[in-house]
Design a protein around this motif. Structure first.
Motif, mmCIF file in Angstrom:
data_model
loop_
_atom_site.group_PDB
_atom_site.id
_atom_site.type_symbol
_atom_site.label_atom_id
_atom_site.label_comp_id
_atom_site.label_asym_id
_atom_site.label_seq_id
_atom_site.Cartn_x
_atom_site.Cartn_y
_atom_site.Cartn_z
ATOM 1 N N VAL A 492 0.840 -1.214 0.000
ATOM 2 C CA VAL A 492 0.000 0.000 0.000
ATOM 3 C C VAL A 492 0.872 1.261 0.000
ATOM 4 C CG1 VAL A 492 -1.624 1.339 1.444
ATOM 5 C CG2 VAL A 492 -1.970 -1.118 1.096
ATOM 6 N N VAL A 493 2.038 1.213 0.658
ATOM 7 C CA VAL A 493 2.840 2.430 0.844
ATOM 8 C C VAL A 493 4.045 2.491 -0.089
ATOM 9 C CG1 VAL A 493 2.130 2.713 3.246
ATOM 10 C CG2 VAL A 493 4.197 1.398 2.714
ATOM 11 N N LYS A 494 4.076 1.643 -1.101
ATOM 12 C CA LYS A 494 5.301 1.578 -1.928
ATOM 13 C C LYS A 494 5.525 2.861 -2.724
ATOM 14 C CE LYS A 494 3.022 -0.740 -5.793
ATOM 15 N NZ LYS A 494 2.781 -2.013 -6.487
ATOM 16 N N LEU A 495 4.470 3.670 -2.928
ATOM 17 C CA LEU A 495 4.623 4.917 -3.697
ATOM 18 C C LEU A 495 5.198 6.055 -2.847
ATOM 19 C CD1 LEU A 495 1.270 5.055 -5.740
ATOM 20 C CD2 LEU A 495 3.558 4.352 -6.506
ATOM 21 N N ALA A 496 5.292 5.832 -1.541
ATOM 22 C CA ALA A 496 5.750 6.927 -0.665
ATOM 23 C C ALA A 496 7.199 7.302 -0.998
ATOM 24 C CB ALA A 496 5.643 6.492 0.786
ATOM 25 N N PRO A 497 7.566 8.570 -0.763
ATOM 26 C CA PRO A 497 8.946 8.994 -1.072
ATOM 27 C C PRO A 497 9.965 8.154 -0.290
ATOM 28 C CG PRO A 497 7.731 10.724 0.105
ATOM 29 C CD PRO A 497 6.751 9.667 -0.201
ATOM 30 N N PRO A 498 10.998 7.594 -0.969
ATOM 31 C CA PRO A 498 11.966 6.725 -0.285
ATOM 32 C C PRO A 498 12.885 7.526 0.637
ATOM 33 C CG PRO A 498 12.680 7.126 -2.525
ATOM 34 C CD PRO A 498 11.340 7.803 -2.384
ATOM 35 N N PRO A 499 13.423 6.887 1.673
ATOM 36 C CA PRO A 499 14.394 7.578 2.538
ATOM 37 C C PRO A 499 15.710 7.796 1.776
ATOM 38 C CG PRO A 499 14.268 5.277 3.159
ATOM 39 C CD PRO A 499 13.233 5.487 2.093
ATOM 40 N N ARG A 500 16.520 8.747 2.233
ATOM 41 C CA ARG A 500 17.778 9.081 1.542
ATOM 42 C C ARG A 500 18.948 8.312 2.163
ATOM 43 N NH1 ARG A 500 21.694 12.550 2.833
ATOM 44 N NH2 ARG A 500 20.491 13.676 4.410
ATOM 45 N N LEU A 501 19.732 7.594 1.336
ATOM 46 C CA LEU A 501 20.898 6.856 1.827
ATOM 47 C C LEU A 501 21.949 7.843 2.318
ATOM 48 C CD1 LEU A 501 22.417 4.164 2.220
ATOM 49 C CD2 LEU A 501 23.284 4.419 -0.127
ATOM 50 N N ALA A 502 22.428 7.668 3.552
ATOM 51 C CA ALA A 502 23.393 8.617 4.118
ATOM 52 C C ALA A 502 24.751 7.987 4.402
ATOM 53 C CB ALA A 502 22.839 9.184 5.426
ATOM 54 N N ALA A 503 24.780 6.674 4.703
ATOM 55 C CA ALA A 503 26.088 6.062 5.005
ATOM 56 C C ALA A 503 25.999 4.554 4.810
ATOM 57 C CB ALA A 503 26.488 6.361 6.450
ATOM 58 N N THR A 504 27.083 3.960 4.328
ATOM 59 C CA THR A 504 27.148 2.499 4.224
ATOM 60 C C THR A 504 28.370 2.031 5.030
ATOM 61 O OG1 THR A 504 28.465 2.715 2.210
ATOM 62 C CG2 THR A 504 26.093 2.404 1.935
ATOM 63 N N PRO A 505 28.347 0.772 5.500
ATOM 64 C CA PRO A 505 29.428 0.308 6.385
ATOM 65 C C PRO A 505 30.794 0.373 5.697
ATOM 66 C CG PRO A 505 27.582 -1.241 6.392
ATOM 67 C CD PRO A 505 27.310 -0.249 5.296
ATOM 68 N N THR A 506 31.808 0.833 6.460
ATOM 69 C CA THR A 506 33.181 0.843 5.968
ATOM 70 C C THR A 506 33.661 -0.597 5.806
ATOM 71 O OG1 THR A 506 33.539 2.849 7.270
ATOM 72 C CG2 THR A 506 35.513 1.684 6.463
ATOM 73 N N PRO A 507 34.365 -0.935 4.728
ATOM 74 C CA PRO A 507 34.890 -2.301 4.603
ATOM 75 C C PRO A 507 35.687 -2.684 5.851
ATOM 76 C CG PRO A 507 35.191 -1.112 2.543
ATOM 77 C CD PRO A 507 34.675 -0.111 3.543
ATOM 78 N N GLY A 508 35.434 -3.877 6.382
ATOM 79 C CA GLY A 508 36.145 -4.334 7.577
ATOM 80 C C GLY A 508 35.448 -3.988 8.878
ATOM 81 N N ALA A 509 34.365 -3.209 8.781
ATOM 82 C CA ALA A 509 33.673 -2.770 10.020
ATOM 83 C C ALA A 509 33.177 -3.962 10.816
ATOM 84 C CB ALA A 509 32.531 -1.834 9.658
ATOM 85 N N SER A 510 32.581 -4.944 10.147
ATOM 86 C CA SER A 510 31.974 -6.043 10.921
ATOM 87 C C SER A 510 33.036 -6.784 11.721
ATOM 88 C CB SER A 510 31.224 -6.998 9.993
ATOM 89 O OG SER A 510 32.074 -7.400 8.957
ATOM 90 N N GLN A 511 34.234 -6.957 11.146
ATOM 91 C CA GLN A 511 35.276 -7.658 11.932
ATOM 92 C C GLN A 511 35.613 -6.854 13.190
ATOM 93 O OE1 GLN A 511 35.189 -7.235 8.751
ATOM 94 N NE2 GLN A 511 35.713 -9.157 7.697
ATOM 95 N N VAL A 512 35.732 -5.536 13.021
ATOM 96 C CA VAL A 512 36.117 -4.695 14.174
ATOM 97 C C VAL A 512 35.069 -4.792 15.280
ATOM 98 C CG1 VAL A 512 36.434 -2.309 14.930
ATOM 99 C CG2 VAL A 512 37.450 -3.084 12.762
ATOM 100 N N TYR A 513 33.796 -4.626 14.929
ATOM 101 C CA TYR A 513 32.775 -4.529 15.978
ATOM 102 C C TYR A 513 32.299 -5.894 16.463
ATOM 103 C CZ TYR A 513 33.159 0.359 15.018
ATOM 104 O OH TYR A 513 33.680 1.623 14.862
ATOM 105 N N GLU A 514 32.433 -6.938 15.639
ATOM 106 C CA GLU A 514 32.133 -8.291 16.161
ATOM 107 C C GLU A 514 33.066 -8.582 17.336
ATOM 108 O OE1 GLU A 514 29.145 -8.788 13.371
ATOM 109 O OE2 GLU A 514 29.597 -9.892 15.212
ATOM 110 N N ALA A 515 34.274 -8.018 17.292
ATOM 111 C CA ALA A 515 35.233 -8.254 18.389
ATOM 112 C C ALA A 515 34.943 -7.330 19.569
ATOM 113 C CB ALA A 515 36.659 -8.021 17.887
ATOM 114 N N LEU A 516 34.554 -6.109 19.284
ATOM 115 C CA LEU A 516 34.365 -5.119 20.361
ATOM 116 C C LEU A 516 33.066 -5.310 21.125
ATOM 117 C CD1 LEU A 516 35.429 -1.490 19.309
ATOM 118 C CD2 LEU A 516 36.412 -2.979 21.079
ATOM 119 N N LEU A 517 32.005 -5.716 20.410
ATOM 120 C CA LEU A 517 30.682 -5.762 21.049
ATOM 121 C C LEU A 517 30.647 -6.651 22.300
ATOM 122 C CD1 LEU A 517 28.593 -5.692 17.773
ATOM 123 C CD2 LEU A 517 28.216 -4.133 19.699
ATOM 124 N N PRO A 518 31.203 -7.874 22.242
ATOM 125 C CA PRO A 518 31.176 -8.696 23.460
ATOM 126 C C PRO A 518 31.977 -8.055 24.601
ATOM 127 C CG PRO A 518 31.750 -10.024 21.536
ATOM 128 C CD PRO A 518 31.787 -8.601 21.094
#
Ligand SMILES: O=C(CO)[C@@H](O)[C@H](O)CF
Length: 536
Positions: A492-518
């Motif tokens: 029903v809402v697919k015609l609504a204005p889409p949100p604006r992309l502002a940032a995508t993950p830096t390459p390697g981010a998941s390795q860094v934060y998978e270690a830091l989060l615990p």
């Protein structure tokens, strides 16, 4: 005057803390009309501040229900005077501030059913409420009732598993219990109890609207899994409560056609459908068009997370509600009190009061901050209950200070790691299709959003949520028109204005934060239980 082109539309209402607001949304999902009546400004005779009265005890907070009624009269009269074409309104829905409650006096339903189109609503409903000052979400006077309710069901965690939240003072069941205990005569003269959302829907229906499951989840009374009232909770709060509440309904329900009062007084079409109203936060989730796996982060004075959950894990923090647009799913709210005020303090102390210096510090420090971790809670935090500033080196040693740039990154990484850890504690999981929707003041800082994207490992979009509860209500009204056709809300809402992309993950981010989060989680536990030894 040139004839206005007919514009089929839906209306979305929001009966919020400080105002009543309306938007009109056309079939292409464009907002083409909006108006609001501000309680303090437009209804000064009620003497509210911020739309409420804070009582002398400093704990009791109420709003006059007739002020809400009169605000609706004001907006409808303004729309009529502006030439708004009510005949084009296909359906309407709305939102209300959550947890507030309205007490309809015996006989009020007859008045609602026979409203005269010659008079405004507030002139006719003067004697319809057994409690004239409705308790609202800012009230914190029901701690005793909260303990009684938790004791009745076997404790705080048991209540959370049953209703989605442990007992909170603002939650409606505890408010009803207080009224029953302290004003039994008013309670006995009450034939119906509404939430603010279902009260507003009742005004449009000309009869009592049922409570929807999503806003009903904010009462400590609804079994969120079965979507029925918990008899144990009802009995613990007040007698004969189920008959005063009526049965809850799915949030997407069409609860009826608009009252003839609006047809005759304003020109609404007799077939205008009323779709169940819901809470302001569930309506905002609809307005932000959150989907499975998504998370909305409102970066304001306090930071609020809106989560879409399939498998909720009720806890002693946060709130789990039935999802307003995915009937078999859930949503959750998590509030972090140390939000923008904490960011501004560190900006002033470590970036010479300058956001550009603050951003430069984020750009000049590495993801993971060299293993340095910080917890910054200058006011008692809600999630979790910690106060003070706590800094740890890469070797998990407490340190009294960080260099300026390290301090800034430690603040932002810490705020976002806390959000991810506590969201996952409620059952949220980052998915490959996850979008993070950022809103609020700090969402204008791209470098802060980059850290958000890196910590969650998901793209960050920015959205404007100024009218999200209203717009979400209009979207839900359109969805109600498709009731019974199994058309999903997302379609029903697919015609609504889409949100604006502002940032995508830096390459390697998941390795860094998978270690830091615990590590962050263990250190948080260490702060919470200082008697525990250092994490291994
Ligand atoms: O108490 C709240 C949610 O639990 C607030 O966000 C109110 O809904 C604001 F009206």
């Amino acid at each position: 005057m040139a004839e206005r082109a007919a514009r089929r539309c839906c209306l979305g209402w929001d009966f919020s803390t400080q105002q009543v607001k309306v938007v009109a949304v056309d079939a292409e999902l464009n907002v083409f009309y909006e108006d609001s009546a501000h309680f303090d400004r437009d209804l000064q005779e009620f003497g509210t501040q911020g739309g409420v009265h804070v009582h002398e005890d400093g704990l009791t907070v109420t709003s006059p229900v007739l002020m809400w009624v009169q605000a609706l009269d004001i907006i409808l009269e303004r729309m009529k005077a502006s030439g708004f074409d009510f005949s084009q309104v296909l359906a309407l829905s709305g939102a209300g501030q959550q947890h507030g409650s309205v007490y309809w006096k015996a006989g009020a339903s007859q008045v609602l059913r026979s409203l005269s189109p010659d008079l405004p609503l507030h002139k006719q409903l003067q004697a319809c409420f057994s409690i004239s000052d409705s308790p609202v979400w800012m009230d914190s006077s029901t701690t005793a009732q909260c303990r009684q309710l938790e004791a009745a069901v076997g404790g705080a965690q048991a209540l959370s598993c049953l209703t989605g939240s442990r007992a909170y003072e603002r939650f409606t069941g505890n408010q009803i219990a207080k009224i029953y205990q302290q004003n039994p005569e008013a309670y006995s003269h009450t034939e119906r109890i509404s939430l603010v959302s279902s009260f507003a829907a009742s005004l449009f229906l000309g009869s009592y609207s049922p409570i929807d499951c999503s806003d009903g989840s904010g009462m400590n009374l609804l079994q969120i899994k079965d979507k029925v009232w918990s008899r144990v909770c009802l009995a613990a709060c007040a007698p004969h409560l189920e008959e005063k509440l009526g049965s809850p309904v799915p949030s997407c329900s069409v609860v009826g056609a608009i009252s003839s009062y609006y047809v005759q007084r304003y020109g609404f079409p007799p077939g205008c459908q009323v779709v169940a109203f819901t809470g302001d936060n569930p309506a905002s989730l609809a307005g932000m068009r959150l989907e499975e796996g998504d998370i909305a982060v409102s970066l304001g004075t306090s930071d609020t997370l809106f989560l879409w959950l399939q498998e909720p894990m009720p806890a002693l923090e946060g709130h789990i509600f039935c999802n307003p647009v995915g009937s078999q799913h859930y949503m959750a709210l998590l509030c972090f009190k140390n939000g923008s005020l904490m960011r501004e303090k560190i900006r002033d102390e470590s970036a010479s009061c300058s956001w550009s210096e603050f951003s430069e510090a984020l750009r000049s420090t590495e993801m993971g901050n060299g293993g340095n971790l910080g917890f910054y809670f200058d006011v008692m935090e809600i999630t979790p209950e910690i106060i003070g500033r706590h800094r740890f080196s890469a070797e998990n040693h407490k340190v009294p200070a960080f260099p300026r740039d390290v301090e800034i990154r430690a603040l932002i990484e810490g705020q976002f790691m806390a959000k991810r850890i506590h969201a996952e504690g409620l059952g949220y999981r980052v998915m490959p299709k996850t979008k993070i929707l950022a809103t609020g003041g700090a969402s204008h800082n791209r470098d802060i959003l980059q850290v958000l994207a890196d910590v969650f490992g998901a793209p960050v979009y920015v959205i404007d949520t100024a009218n999200s509860a209203c717009v979400g209500s209009a979207y839900r009204a359109f969805h109600g028109l498709a009731a019974g056709t199994d058309v999903p809300f997302s379609e029903v809402v697919k015609l609504a204005p889409p949100p604006r992309l502002a940032a995508t993950p830096t390459p390697g981010a998941s390795q860094v934060y998978e270690a830091l989060l615990p590590r962050y989680a263990k250190l948080e536990q260490r702060i919470l239980s200082p008697t525990q030894g250092p994490p291994e």
